[in-house]
Design a protein around this motif. Structure first.
Motif, PDB file in Angstrom:
ATOM      1  N   UNK A 147       0.839  -1.186   0.000  1.00 19.70           N
ATOM      2  CA  UNK A 147       0.000   0.000   0.000  1.00 19.70           C
ATOM      3  C   UNK A 147       0.884   1.251   0.000  1.00 19.70           C
ATOM      4  N   UNK A 148       0.419   2.283  -0.696  1.00 21.52           N
ATOM      5  CA  UNK A 148       1.100   3.570  -0.834  1.00 21.52           C
ATOM      6  C   UNK A 148       2.250   3.552  -1.833  1.00 21.52           C
TER       7      UNK A 148
ATOM      8  N   UNK B  26      -1.873  -5.295   3.771  1.00 20.29           N
ATOM      9  CA  UNK B  26      -0.905  -4.209   3.563  1.00 20.29           C
ATOM     10  C   UNK B  26       0.115  -4.553   2.499  1.00 20.29           C
ATOM     11  N   UNK B  27       0.325  -5.854   2.244  1.00 20.95           N
ATOM     12  CA  UNK B  27       1.356  -6.286   1.296  1.00 20.95           C
ATOM     13  C   UNK B  27       0.867  -7.486   0.510  1.00 20.95           C
TER      14      UNK B  27
ATOM     15  N   UNK C 243       3.384 -15.072  -5.651  1.00 19.55           N
ATOM     16  CA  UNK C 243       2.394 -16.128  -5.764  1.00 19.55           C
ATOM     17  C   UNK C 243       1.016 -15.706  -5.311  1.00 19.55           C
ATOM     18  N   UNK C 244       0.871 -14.496  -4.796  1.00 21.03           N
ATOM     19  CA  UNK C 244      -0.419 -14.036  -4.291  1.00 21.03           C
ATOM     20  C   UNK C 244      -1.112 -13.142  -5.311  1.00 21.03           C
ATOM     21  N   UNK C 245      -2.440 -13.145  -5.237  1.00 21.41           N
ATOM     22  CA  UNK C 245      -3.248 -12.295  -6.110  1.00 21.41           C
ATOM     23  C   UNK C 245      -3.988 -11.276  -5.258  1.00 21.41           C
ATOM     24  N   UNK C 246      -4.050 -10.036  -5.729  1.00 23.05           N
ATOM     25  CA  UNK C 246      -4.717  -8.971  -4.980  1.00 23.05           C
ATOM     26  C   UNK C 246      -5.454  -8.043  -5.926  1.00 23.05           C
ATOM     27  N   UNK C 247      -6.501  -7.402  -5.404  1.00 23.95           N
ATOM     28  CA  UNK C 247      -7.145  -6.297  -6.100  1.00 23.95           C
ATOM     29  C   UNK C 247      -6.450  -5.011  -5.687  1.00 23.95           C
ATOM     30  N   UNK C 248      -6.254  -4.136  -6.660  1.00 20.96           N
ATOM     31  CA  UNK C 248      -5.539  -2.884  -6.410  1.00 20.96           C
ATOM     32  C   UNK C 248      -6.471  -1.718  -6.681  1.00 20.96           C
ATOM     33  N   UNK C 249      -6.575  -0.808  -5.735  1.00 22.62           N
ATOM     34  CA  UNK C 249      -7.300   0.444  -5.920  1.00 22.62           C
ATOM     35  C   UNK C 249      -6.292   1.588  -5.941  1.00 22.62           C
ATOM     36  N   UNK C 250      -6.525   2.576  -6.804  1.00 24.94           N
ATOM     37  CA  UNK C 250      -5.642   3.738  -6.820  1.00 24.94           C
ATOM     38  C   UNK C 250      -5.177   4.160  -8.194  1.00 24.94           C
TER      39      UNK C 250
END
Length: 585
Positions: free
Chosen positions: A294-295, A319-320, A324-331
């Motif tokens: 984040x940031x 926060x991180x 191998x991980x999948x995440x949704x990103x806002x920004x």
């Protein structure tokens, strides 16, 4: 006779599959995979060999002593393995599932999700983002929930190799279908390991023999038939052999030695993106290396922004995001394109500058491409391998075209049909061509590109060629290949002269000769034979008859011959005169 897989033997011996495979290399069984199986007799030999290896040196028998000296090929394999970079920690494999539309891809993913979802919520299972992690005994696998091989290849079109392992789903009651063939071609083009999940084995009309035969005809000989293709028989509806499939994925991942370092620069790829009315641009990304936080200021294609929030597959804030991980990103300030690599930059100014580069590169890209193979090869002079995609109006026409094209041979140039099929050239074909490292023309025999494919081809700069007559295509390929390999020459003998005397003149030695066969030509080449030994090959510097320079001397006459750069001619030598003439390859 019962059979046992290599990884099962490794478990019995208390070692990893990789360690056992390395020992099998020494044993003279190179190329084995963890999923390969052996019969009971071979299994016993392997166990005995490994146990002998663990015995002190003085107690080993002669058979072990022999086994300790691997062949050159085994030593080379071992060297390659030692030299392979192994930095960072093992990371979860990233898996895509492909196959025909009705063969159960979604049902299989649901079965995995319901039975092995990592971090399941207390209130039930929710399908969060376009990727999620399954858990098998504490080991994780990341599944990319792509809608099909088009999306799978679309990510690669931007140079993003997201997938580590591909699962090909084939229904046991249908066998290999048209979309299955396309999926196979796309997986092969990606160059990633493939596992075949034979689904719907619970159906009364399931025909495993037909499926195996269909796979073998496509170059995927099942391991059960002595080939290298790993197959797992599953029933997604009955949750049968799901764990075995996950085990196979982890075994392949183990052999691929997938590693990552959280402290390295970020390597992440957008696998899905959309505009949310409540949250703005949303991107789903998979991290392959490094860490996304984040940031962070990030860039993906022409989109950029500062990460406001990261959400994992269970819709939990994090926060991180690690490898191998999948995440949704806002920004992001805009919806980033699928397949775009995400780059972390230091501040807003750098993010803005970096994002502005891509539109400029797109504008600089040529809008048109050559429309004949002659022009295509004229632009790519260093071509040593021609990869092409071939489409035809009918299956008969397709097979005829493939037969004619693959029959063409040229030294130094390899022809590979990357994908072939019946029907018009489609958008999916164009996307696949755009992922190939070298130029890959699309060739239609009796068919053309549809409107959408033509538009994408223009945008991506892909060559699309259409032919109505097969021999027009074959003739053009033959002309190109002949030009590429250059002319071929053959030696044609003109005549033979025997040296009767030698004369020294200021410019060198002249051989006084009698022409005993054929004719001697001034512009020919000459081979000097002394007995049965060839002592020199060169050119005739001068040819004289008495005092005159002549162009030819016929059989039965005498002449003087001076050989360029060779003054060691001797009485008794035979001078064979020949000419190099171009022949059709």
């Amino acid at each position: 006779m019962a059979r046992k897989r290599i990884y099962e033997i490794a478990k019995e011996l208390g070692m990893t599959s990789k360690e056992l495979i390395e020992k099998l290399d020494e044993m003279g069984m190179p190329g084995m995979k963890a999923a390969n199986s052996v019969d009971d007799e071979e299994s016993a030999v392997i166990v005995q060999f490994v146990q002998d290896e663990e015995t002190p040196e003085k107690d080993r028998g002669s058979a072990t002593a022999v086994a300790e000296e691997p062949s050159a090929e085994t030593a080379e394999t071992a060297t390659r393995r030692r030299e392979r970079p192994r930095t960072g920690e093992p990371r979860p494999p990233i898996v895509s599932v492909l196959g025909h539309i009705d063969h159960g891809k979604t049902t299989l993913l649901d079965a995995i999700r319901k039975s092995h979802l990592a971090d399941r919520e207390a209130g039930g299972i929710t399908q969060g983002i376009a990727a999620y992690q399954a858990d098998l005994g504490g080991r994780r696998i990341t599944f990319v929930d792509t809608p099909g091989h088009k999306a799978f290849t679309g990510m690669r079109a931007r140079g993003a190799q997201v997938t580590d392992i591909a699962i090909l789903v084939v229904a046991a009651d249908d066998g290999v279908m048209a979309q299955t063939v396309e999926a196979i071609d796309h997986i092969k083009a990606a160059g990633v390991p493939m596992i075949v999940a034979i689904n719907k084995v619970d159906k009364p009309n399931a025909d495993l023999t037909k499926v195996m035969n269909d796979l073998a005809q496509r170059g995927l000989t099942p391991e059960a038939w002595g080939g290298d293709t790993v197959t797992v028989e599953v029933s997604a509806l009955q949750n049968r052999n799901i764990e075995e499939l996950l085990e196979m994925i982890l075994l392949v991942a183990e052999m691929e030695d997938l590693r990552a370092d959280r402290n390295r620069p970020l390597e992440a790829v957008v696998i899905e993106s959309h505009l949310s009315s409540g949250r703005g641009p949303v991107a789903t990304a998979i991290v392959r290396d490094g860490t996304l936080r984040e940031k962070d200021w990030v860039v993906a294609g022409s989109a950029f922004g500062r990460v406001k929030a990261l959400t994992d597959g269970a819709r939990n804030r994090t926060a991180e995001a690690h490898p191998g991980e999948a995440v949704e990103i806002l920004g992001f300030n805009d919806v980033p394109p699928v397949g775009a690599e995400i780059t972390v930059v230091k501040d807003q100014n750098e993010a803005r500058r970096t994002a502005a580069v891509e539109p400029e590169e797109r504008r600089a890209k040529p809008e048109t491409r050559p429309m004949t193979l002659e022009e295509f090869f004229g632009e790519t002079e260093e071509v040593t391998k021609l990869q092409l995609i071939l489409k035809a109006a009918t299956s008969g026409a397709l097979e005829a075209a493939k037969r004619e094209i693959t029959a063409l041979e040229a030294e130094g140039i390899e022809i590979e049909i990357l994908l072939s099929g019946v029907g018009a050239i489609s958008e999916s074909d164009v996307i696949l061509a755009s992922t190939v490292a070298c130029e890959c023309p699309l060739i239609g025999f009796g068919v053309k590109a549809d409107a959408k494919a033509s538009k994408v081809a223009d945008r991506e700069g892909i060559t699309v060629l259409s032919y109505e007559i097969i021999y027009d295509l074959v003739d053009e390929l033959q002309r190109i290949l002949k030009r590429k390999i250059g002319p071929e020459f053959a030696e044609t003998q003109l005549g033979i002269a025997e040296v009767r005397d030698t004369f020294k003149i200021p410019s060198g030695i002249v051989a006084g000769c009698a022409v005993v066969e054929g004719r001697i030509a001034r512009n020919g080449k000459v081979r000097v034979l002394r007995g049965n030994e060839e002592v020199f090959v060169g050119e005739i510097a001068s040819l004289r008859r008495f005092e005159d320079d002549v162009r030819e001397v016929e059989s039965g006459r005498e002449c003087g011959i001076r050989i360029r750069d060779f003054d060691d001619v001797q009485i008794g030598d035979r001078l064979v005169v020949f000419r190099m003439e171009e022949v059709e390859p």
